[in-house]
Scaffold this motif. Sequence first.
Motif, PDB file in Angstrom:
ATOM      1  N   UNK A   8       0.832  -1.199   0.000  1.00  0.00           N
ATOM      2  CA  UNK A   8       0.000   0.000   0.000  1.00  0.00           C
ATOM      3  C   UNK A   8       0.870   1.254   0.000  1.00  0.00           C
ATOM      4  N   UNK A   9       1.891   1.268   0.824  1.00  0.00           N
ATOM      5  CA  UNK A   9       2.790   2.421   0.892  1.00  0.00           C
ATOM      6  C   UNK A   9       3.505   2.652  -0.435  1.00  0.00           C
ATOM      7  N   UNK A  10       3.945   1.579  -1.076  1.00  0.00           N
ATOM      8  CA  UNK A  10       4.610   1.718  -2.380  1.00  0.00           C
ATOM      9  C   UNK A  10       3.659   2.300  -3.421  1.00  0.00           C
ATOM     10  N   UNK A  11       2.406   1.847  -3.417  1.00  0.00           N
ATOM     11  CA  UNK A  11       1.417   2.370  -4.367  1.00  0.00           C
ATOM     12  C   UNK A  11       1.156   3.855  -4.124  1.00  0.00           C
ATOM     13  N   UNK A  12       0.979   4.233  -2.856  1.00  0.00           N
ATOM     14  CA  UNK A  12       0.706   5.635  -2.533  1.00  0.00           C
ATOM     15  C   UNK A  12       1.910   6.529  -2.794  1.00  0.00           C
ATOM     16  N   UNK A  13       3.102   5.988  -2.569  1.00  0.00           N
ATOM     17  CA  UNK A  13       4.310   6.766  -2.816  1.00  0.00           C
ATOM     18  C   UNK A  13       4.470   7.050  -4.306  1.00  0.00           C
ATOM     19  N   UNK A  14       4.098   6.076  -5.120  1.00  0.00           N
ATOM     20  CA  UNK A  14       4.214   6.240  -6.572  1.00  0.00           C
ATOM     21  C   UNK A  14       3.112   7.151  -7.116  1.00  0.00           C
ATOM     22  N   UNK A  15       1.892   7.017  -6.602  1.00  0.00           N
ATOM     23  CA  UNK A  15       0.757   7.787  -7.096  1.00  0.00           C
ATOM     24  C   UNK A  15      -0.179   8.106  -5.937  1.00  0.00           C
ATOM     25  N   UNK A  16       0.009   9.272  -5.317  1.00  0.00           N
ATOM     26  CA  UNK A  16      -0.760   9.666  -4.140  1.00  0.00           C
ATOM     27  C   UNK A  16      -2.244   9.867  -4.393  1.00  0.00           C
ATOM     28  N   UNK A  17      -2.628  10.040  -5.642  1.00  0.00           N
ATOM     29  CA  UNK A  17      -4.035  10.288  -5.970  1.00  0.00           C
ATOM     30  C   UNK A  17      -4.802   9.026  -6.346  1.00  0.00           C
ATOM     31  N   UNK A  18      -4.174   7.880  -6.237  1.00  0.00           N
ATOM     32  CA  UNK A  18      -4.840   6.632  -6.600  1.00  0.00           C
ATOM     33  C   UNK A  18      -6.035   6.415  -5.661  1.00  0.00           C
ATOM     34  N   UNK A  19      -7.137   5.980  -6.202  1.00  0.00           N
ATOM     35  CA  UNK A  19      -8.359   5.817  -5.397  1.00  0.00           C
ATOM     36  C   UNK A  19      -8.275   4.564  -4.525  1.00  0.00           C
ATOM     37  N   UNK A  20      -9.011   4.602  -3.415  1.00  0.00           N
ATOM     38  CA  UNK A  20      -9.056   3.429  -2.540  1.00  0.00           C
ATOM     39  C   UNK A  20      -9.691   2.251  -3.274  1.00  0.00           C
ATOM     40  N   UNK A  21     -10.605   2.541  -4.191  1.00  0.00           N
ATOM     41  CA  UNK A  21     -11.233   1.482  -4.989  1.00  0.00           C
ATOM     42  C   UNK A  21     -10.188   0.752  -5.834  1.00  0.00           C
ATOM     43  N   UNK A  41      -2.088   4.180   9.113  1.00  0.00           N
ATOM     44  CA  UNK A  41      -0.733   4.595   8.744  1.00  0.00           C
ATOM     45  C   UNK A  41      -0.547   6.108   8.882  1.00  0.00           C
ATOM     46  N   UNK A  42      -1.613   6.872   8.628  1.00  0.00           N
ATOM     47  CA  UNK A  42      -1.543   8.320   8.829  1.00  0.00           C
ATOM     48  C   UNK A  42      -1.463   8.646  10.321  1.00  0.00           C
ATOM     49  N   UNK A  43      -2.254   7.937  11.120  1.00  0.00           N
ATOM     50  CA  UNK A  43      -2.255   8.162  12.575  1.00  0.00           C
ATOM     51  C   UNK A  43      -0.898   7.818  13.191  1.00  0.00           C
ATOM     52  N   UNK A  44      -0.248   6.762  12.685  1.00  0.00           N
ATOM     53  CA  UNK A  44       1.077   6.351  13.171  1.00  0.00           C
ATOM     54  C   UNK A  44       2.190   7.249  12.624  1.00  0.00           C
ATOM     55  N   UNK A  45       1.842   8.185  11.745  1.00  0.00           N
ATOM     56  CA  UNK A  45       2.784   9.095  11.080  1.00  0.00           C
ATOM     57  C   UNK A  45       3.778   8.346  10.196  1.00  0.00           C
ATOM     58  N   UNK A  46       3.325   7.193   9.663  1.00  0.00           N
ATOM     59  CA  UNK A  46       4.094   6.501   8.633  1.00  0.00           C
ATOM     60  C   UNK A  46       3.875   7.257   7.325  1.00  0.00           C
ATOM     61  N   UNK A  47       2.611   7.596   7.042  1.00  0.00           N
ATOM     62  CA  UNK A  47       2.279   8.485   5.926  1.00  0.00           C
ATOM     63  C   UNK A  47       2.236   9.886   6.506  1.00  0.00           C
ATOM     64  N   UNK A  48       3.154  10.738   6.052  1.00  0.00           N
ATOM     65  CA  UNK A  48       3.280  12.081   6.614  1.00  0.00           C
ATOM     66  C   UNK A  48       2.533  13.139   5.811  1.00  0.00           C
ATOM     67  N   UNK A  49       2.201  12.843   4.569  1.00  0.00           N
ATOM     68  CA  UNK A  49       1.498  13.808   3.746  1.00  0.00           C
ATOM     69  C   UNK A  49       1.454  13.343   2.302  1.00  0.00           C
ATOM     70  N   UNK A  50       0.750  14.108   1.490  1.00  0.00           N
ATOM     71  CA  UNK A  50       0.616  13.813   0.067  1.00  0.00           C
ATOM     72  C   UNK A  50       0.986  15.082  -0.676  1.00  0.00           C
ATOM     73  N   UNK A  51       1.725  14.944  -1.775  1.00  0.00           N
ATOM     74  CA  UNK A  51       2.120  16.146  -2.505  1.00  0.00           C
ATOM     75  C   UNK A  51       2.188  15.869  -3.999  1.00  0.00           C
ATOM     76  N   UNK A  52       2.138  16.968  -4.744  1.00  0.00           N
ATOM     77  CA  UNK A  52       2.264  16.892  -6.200  1.00  0.00           C
ATOM     78  C   UNK A  52       3.671  17.327  -6.575  1.00  0.00           C
ATOM     79  N   UNK A  53       4.225  16.740  -7.624  1.00  0.00           N
ATOM     80  CA  UNK A  53       5.513  17.178  -8.154  1.00  0.00           C
ATOM     81  C   UNK A  53       5.194  18.140  -9.294  1.00  0.00           C
TER      82      UNK A  53
END
Length: 164
Positions: A8-21, A41-53
Amino acid sequence: MTEKEKELLHLLEKEGRISTEKIAMMLDESEEKISELIASLEKQRVILGYSAVVDWSKVNTTESVTAMIDVKVTPKRGVGFDEVAERIYRFKEVRALYLMSGTYDLSVVIEGKTMSEIAHFVSDKLSALDSVLSTTTHFQLKKYKHDGIVFEDHDEDHRIVVSP
């Protein structure tokens, strides 16, 4: 950390806008489970934020200068580099800060409107810190790739085909 969480982390890191579906389909899980994992993961601060390049060179209204500054510091007893690092990363100009191996201890990435603004930051703020022994400033001239994303448009090949 489970393998699903890592995937899940790898998917979100590659594309933060990917839908939960879409993530749920890719990981063979329910959307509810994926939403719970993300929230956890957000609560544990593993995911710290989402950003656009963003390729700011294509935005006419914004011009800025980015510099990488190598910093040699004297670590403090009991806290090592952490105390001076915290003082540095609190400056609004600082975009990133890393503890490094090698000749210099810290690598600071800063952004300013002009080279002069960066020079003032280095002389008035950074070099003025007690622990800072020396700095070396490198100005970014052109960005080719950042976070795995290539900034050049190479859609067309304008070379002439040569054949025997």
